[in-house]
Design a protein around this motif. Structure first.
Motif, PDB file in Angstrom:
ATOM      1  N   ARG A 194      57.726  47.268  56.488  1.00 56.90           N
ATOM      2  CA  ARG A 194      56.490  47.141  55.736  1.00 56.90           C
ATOM      3  C   ARG A 194      55.478  48.155  56.249  1.00 56.90           C
ATOM      4  O   ARG A 194      55.497  48.549  57.409  1.00 56.90           O
ATOM      5  CB  ARG A 194      55.894  45.739  55.896  1.00 56.90           C
ATOM      6  N   ARG A 195      54.571  48.550  55.353  1.00 58.19           N
ATOM      7  CA  ARG A 195      53.502  49.482  55.720  1.00 58.19           C
ATOM      8  C   ARG A 195      52.185  48.935  55.212  1.00 58.19           C
ATOM      9  O   ARG A 195      52.104  48.364  54.126  1.00 58.19           O
ATOM     10  CB  ARG A 195      53.741  50.866  55.098  1.00 58.19           C
ATOM     11  N   ASN A 196      51.136  49.165  55.979  1.00 53.30           N
ATOM     12  CA  ASN A 196      49.804  48.716  55.605  1.00 53.30           C
ATOM     13  C   ASN A 196      49.294  49.596  54.477  1.00 53.30           C
ATOM     14  O   ASN A 196      49.094  50.788  54.649  1.00 53.30           O
ATOM     15  CB  ASN A 196      48.876  48.811  56.821  1.00 53.30           C
ATOM     16  N   ASP A 197      49.075  49.004  53.300  1.00 55.01           N
ATOM     17  CA  ASP A 197      48.550  49.767  52.171  1.00 55.01           C
ATOM     18  C   ASP A 197      47.175  49.272  51.761  1.00 55.01           C
ATOM     19  O   ASP A 197      46.705  49.558  50.664  1.00 55.01           O
ATOM     20  CB  ASP A 197      49.511  49.719  50.986  1.00 55.01           C
ATOM     21  N   TYR A 198      46.530  48.547  52.641  1.00 55.89           N
ATOM     22  CA  TYR A 198      45.226  47.974  52.327  1.00 55.89           C
ATOM     23  C   TYR A 198      44.127  49.028  52.361  1.00 55.89           C
ATOM     24  O   TYR A 198      43.085  48.865  51.770  1.00 55.89           O
ATOM     25  CB  TYR A 198      44.912  46.842  53.302  1.00 55.89           C
ATOM     26  N   ASP A 229      45.897  50.527  60.503  1.00 55.30           N
ATOM     27  CA  ASP A 229      46.739  49.371  60.769  1.00 55.30           C
ATOM     28  C   ASP A 229      46.464  48.760  62.146  1.00 55.30           C
ATOM     29  O   ASP A 229      46.656  47.564  62.345  1.00 55.30           O
ATOM     30  CB  ASP A 229      48.216  49.732  60.634  1.00 55.30           C
ATOM     31  N   SER A 274      43.634  45.995  62.342  1.00 57.14           N
ATOM     32  CA  SER A 274      43.917  44.644  61.858  1.00 57.14           C
ATOM     33  C   SER A 274      43.920  43.639  62.990  1.00 57.14           C
ATOM     34  O   SER A 274      43.599  42.465  62.782  1.00 57.14           O
ATOM     35  CB  SER A 274      45.267  44.618  61.146  1.00 57.14           C
ATOM     36  N   LYS A 294      44.749  36.734  54.337  1.00 60.81           N
ATOM     37  CA  LYS A 294      45.459  37.935  54.752  1.00 60.81           C
ATOM     38  C   LYS A 294      46.222  38.510  53.561  1.00 60.81           C
ATOM     39  O   LYS A 294      46.646  37.791  52.675  1.00 60.81           O
ATOM     40  CB  LYS A 294      46.454  37.615  55.863  1.00 60.81           C
ATOM     41  N   TRP A 295      46.411  39.820  53.562  1.00 61.33           N
ATOM     42  CA  TRP A 295      47.108  40.514  52.500  1.00 61.33           C
ATOM     43  C   TRP A 295      48.363  41.114  53.096  1.00 61.33           C
ATOM     44  O   TRP A 295      48.300  41.825  54.094  1.00 61.33           O
ATOM     45  CB  TRP A 295      46.204  41.620  51.944  1.00 61.33           C
ATOM     46  N   ARG A 296      49.507  40.819  52.501  1.00 59.88           N
ATOM     47  CA  ARG A 296      50.759  41.300  53.100  1.00 59.88           C
ATOM     48  C   ARG A 296      50.911  42.806  52.916  1.00 59.88           C
ATOM     49  O   ARG A 296      50.378  43.386  51.971  1.00 59.88           O
ATOM     50  CB  ARG A 296      51.940  40.561  52.513  1.00 59.88           C
ATOM     51  N   ASP A 297      51.665  43.401  53.812  1.00 60.03           N
ATOM     52  CA  ASP A 297      51.917  44.832  53.745  1.00 60.03           C
ATOM     53  C   ASP A 297      52.966  45.125  52.673  1.00 60.03           C
ATOM     54  O   ASP A 297      53.752  44.259  52.287  1.00 60.03           O
ATOM     55  CB  ASP A 297      52.393  45.340  55.099  1.00 60.03           C
ATOM     56  N   THR A 299      55.745  52.363  49.405  1.00 54.76           N
ATOM     57  CA  THR A 299      54.797  53.255  50.045  1.00 54.76           C
ATOM     58  C   THR A 299      55.246  54.709  49.948  1.00 54.76           C
ATOM     59  O   THR A 299      54.454  55.599  49.617  1.00 54.76           O
ATOM     60  CB  THR A 299      54.614  52.861  51.526  1.00 54.76           C
TER      61      THR A 299
END
Length: 126
Positions: A18-22, A26, A29, A86-89, A95
């Motif tokens: 998974r990658r942080n796309d928020y 990262d 967080s 929380k928002w999942r990656d 990505t």
């Protein structure tokens, strides 16, 4: 446990990693998740303290205490819906595909090359 060939490893990497796309760093967080969980609780305590302060003092009427209790319960149920979540990656495949398409859109890479790479990613996915 059997050994995995490189193609299977790549497929598992694209689906499981998974990658942080928020849109934020990262590493931040670690602090921001704690802060975002802490802030609503702090504001709840502040609000409850204000409501209860209005009901303190000599007991003149039971209605004042009941009114304060009703205000506490009513506002608490309203605030429960405004919690931070929380928002999942995003999966690694999404990505990488987004980054490739952005490079093609901005003219950094030839769009035909990008489509070939994206097709290769989709072939590796289950």
């Amino acid at each position: 446990m059997s050994r995995r060939d490189p193609a299977e490893k790549k497929m598992l990497s694209y689906t499981r990693d998974r990658r942080n796309d928020y849109g934020e760093n990262d590493k931040s967080s670690r602090k921001n998740i704690r802060r975002n969980k802490r802030t609503p609780n702090r504001s709840d305590r502040h609000r409850e303290r204000q409501v209860l302060a209005a009901a303190t003092g000599p007991v003149v009427a039971v209605e004042v205490a009941e009114r304060a209790e009703l205000r506490l319960l009513a506002k608490k149920s309203m605030w429960m819906t405004k919690r931070w979540r929380k928002w999942r990656d995003a999966p690694l495949a999404e990505t990488v595909e987004y980054k490739l398409r952005r490079r093609a859109r901005t003219g950094m890479v030839d769009p035909a090359v990008v489509e070939a790479r994206i097709e290769r990613i989709h072939r590796r996915l289950p």
